[in-house]
Design an enzyme around this catalytic site. Structure first.
Site, short mmCIF file in Angstrom:
data_model
loop_
_atom_site.label_atom_id
_atom_site.label_comp_id
_atom_site.label_asym_id
_atom_site.label_seq_id
_atom_site.Cartn_x
_atom_site.Cartn_y
_atom_site.Cartn_z
N GLU A 52 0.91 -0.93 0.00
CA GLU A 52 0.39 0.10 -0.23
C GLU A 52 0.49 1.96 0.08
O GLU A 52 0.72 2.17 -0.78
CB GLU A 52 -0.98 -0.68 0.77
CG GLU A 52 -1.68 -1.03 1.37
CD GLU A 52 -1.93 -2.75 2.39
OE1 GLU A 52 -2.40 -2.83 2.94
OE2 GLU A 52 -0.40 -2.53 2.15
N CYS A 84 -0.11 0.11 7.58
CA CYS A 84 -0.73 0.39 6.42
C CYS A 84 -2.32 1.14 6.02
O CYS A 84 -2.91 2.17 5.63
CB CYS A 84 -0.28 -0.41 5.54
SG CYS A 84 0.83 -1.18 4.96
N ALA A 154 10.23 -35.66 -9.46
CA ALA A 154 9.90 -35.69 -11.57
C ALA A 154 9.87 -37.56 -11.25
O ALA A 154 10.58 -38.21 -10.85
CB ALA A 154 11.57 -35.83 -11.66
N ASP A 200 24.40 -37.58 -5.02
CA ASP A 200 24.89 -36.67 -6.01
C ASP A 200 25.48 -35.63 -6.14
O ASP A 200 25.91 -34.93 -7.17
CB ASP A 200 23.64 -36.24 -6.49
CG ASP A 200 22.49 -37.78 -6.67
OD1 ASP A 200 22.87 -39.04 -7.49
OD2 ASP A 200 21.09 -37.38 -6.59
N ASN A 311 11.36 -39.72 2.17
CA ASN A 311 10.44 -38.54 1.34
C ASN A 311 9.13 -39.52 2.28
O ASN A 311 7.89 -39.26 2.86
CB ASN A 311 9.86 -39.01 -0.24
CG ASN A 311 10.43 -38.01 -0.98
OD1 ASN A 311 11.41 -37.00 -0.44
ND2 ASN A 311 10.90 -38.76 -2.25
#
Length: 374
Positions: A52, A84, A154, A200, A311
């Site tokens: 705002e 605000c 994925a 990894d 997971n």
């Protein structure tokens, strides 16, 4: 409708704050007078002006009698910025159109009350669903005090996240991977298990230009992380937390101890890695209590990009608020191929973790499927 047109602009403005305002909400504001936009703004950075006041800073003429469109209920308390609602009254705004209610107990309903008490007309829930969607993270964090957790992976059409050889590059396409980087830019933290680090040697950073790097959180019960891993090497540049089981605390921090684990602990500290000792359940990190600790540190959102073991632990612990699946149009097969959620598993379907479908969209042939926890 003009109301929706201006609110949609405010929503698009709010999105510009992604990655910069956490743990504050994304907010956009538009000021309209005589059917003409005379000011607009958004919350640009944590600690900076709210939307705002940014909008008032940009006005091209006196705002008296104008309308304001704002995606979230205006604040009415002093924090890093003044209220605000006071700026709205001072500029003699006639009507305020709001998208989302603010669940913060310091604001909830009080912003509306202040404006109405000072003669401002207030209209609520304009494009509420779209405005609410901006701040899933904020709404959860401000009410629960724990991070909003997104489980992301994925997979192929047959549910594999890697081939039986362990090879996973690349299941998702380049556009999906770019979308994943946008998620890293949006969230405060990213979590993996030590297995992912050992397999990894990832960086876990945001690869978008001018992107925000999430805090890297490694669940490593037995402190197996290599000191020459990319994560440790870059800990002085990107905030990094290694979560260790509390069972190791006494032996690690004993000043007279001289063994590989203790030496590794002190070397990690020297390399600017933060080590947290967490409560364990059956030799696993108690993820629910860990979320409370990370919430106290101001981490409002976490992406879990671990393997099947982490997971499953996250799902079993009930900490997952949302699941994002990038499904590639391929079939890998393989009885030994890795799946997204492993562990012991639930004994029967009616005991499984339950989710509600949110949306699906195509990304250059891949499908991005989103579910929310029930």
């Amino acid at each position: 409708m003009l109301d929706e047109k201006y609110m949609r602009l405010a929503i698009e403005l709010a999105k510009k704050g992604v990655g910069a305002v956490n743990p504050n909400p994304l907010v956009g504001a538009v000021i309209v007078k005589n059917n003409k936009i005379i000011g607009q703004g958004y919350h640009k950075a944590y600690g900076g002006l709210h939307a705002e006041r940014e909008a008032f800073k940009s006005i091209t003429e006196d705002a008296e009698g104008a309308d304001m469109y704002v995606t979230l209920e205006p604040c009415c308390h002093y924090g890093k910025q003044p209220p605000c609602v006071e700026a709205i009254v001072e500029h003699k705004i006639k009507r305020v159109y709001v998208g989302s209610d603010d669940p913060n107990v310091l604001v909830s309903g009080k912003g509306y009350d202040f404006l109405r008490e000072h003669g401002v007309e207030v209209y609520t829930h304009i494009l509420k669903e779209e405005c609410d969607a901006l701040n899933d993270i904020f709404f959860h964090y401000i009410t629960d005090k724990t991070p909003y957790v997104i489980l992301k992976y994925a997979m192929t059409m047959d549910g594999k996240i890697a081939a039986y050889t362990g090879e996973s590059k690349w299941i998702s396409n380049e556009s999906s991977r770019h979308n994943s980087q946008e998620l890293r830019n949006r969230c405060s933290g990213i979590m993996v298990g030590i297995g992912t680090v050992l397999a990894d040697d990832p960086m876990l950073t945001c690869r978008l230009e001018n992107g925000h790097n999430p805090v890297r959180i490694i669940c490593d019960t037995k402190l197996r992380i290599p000191v020459d891993s990319m994560i440790v090497k870059t800990a002085c540049e990107v905030q990094t937390i290694v979560v260790v089981g509390e069972g190791l605390k006494k032996s690690i921090t004993d000043a007279d101890k001289d063994d590989d684990i203790s030496n590794k602990y002190w070397e990690l500290i020297e390399k600017k890695v933060e080590v947290i000792f967490a409560e364990e359940d059956n030799n696993e990190i108690n993820l629910k209590k860990l979320m409370s600790e990370l919430g106290r540190q101001g981490i409002d959102s976490i992406i879990i990009e671990g393997g099947g073991t982490l997971n499953y632990s996250a799902v079993k612990a009930g900490i997952v608020n949302e699941v994002m699946i990038y499904m590639a149009p391929m079939l890998l097969g393989g009885k030994e191929a890795l799946t997204a959620v492993e562990g012991t598993g639930f004994s029967k379907p009616d005991m499984a973790a339950q989710f509600t479908f949110k949306e699906v969209k195509e990304i250059d042939g891949d499908l991005l499927i989103r579910y929310k926890a029930k």
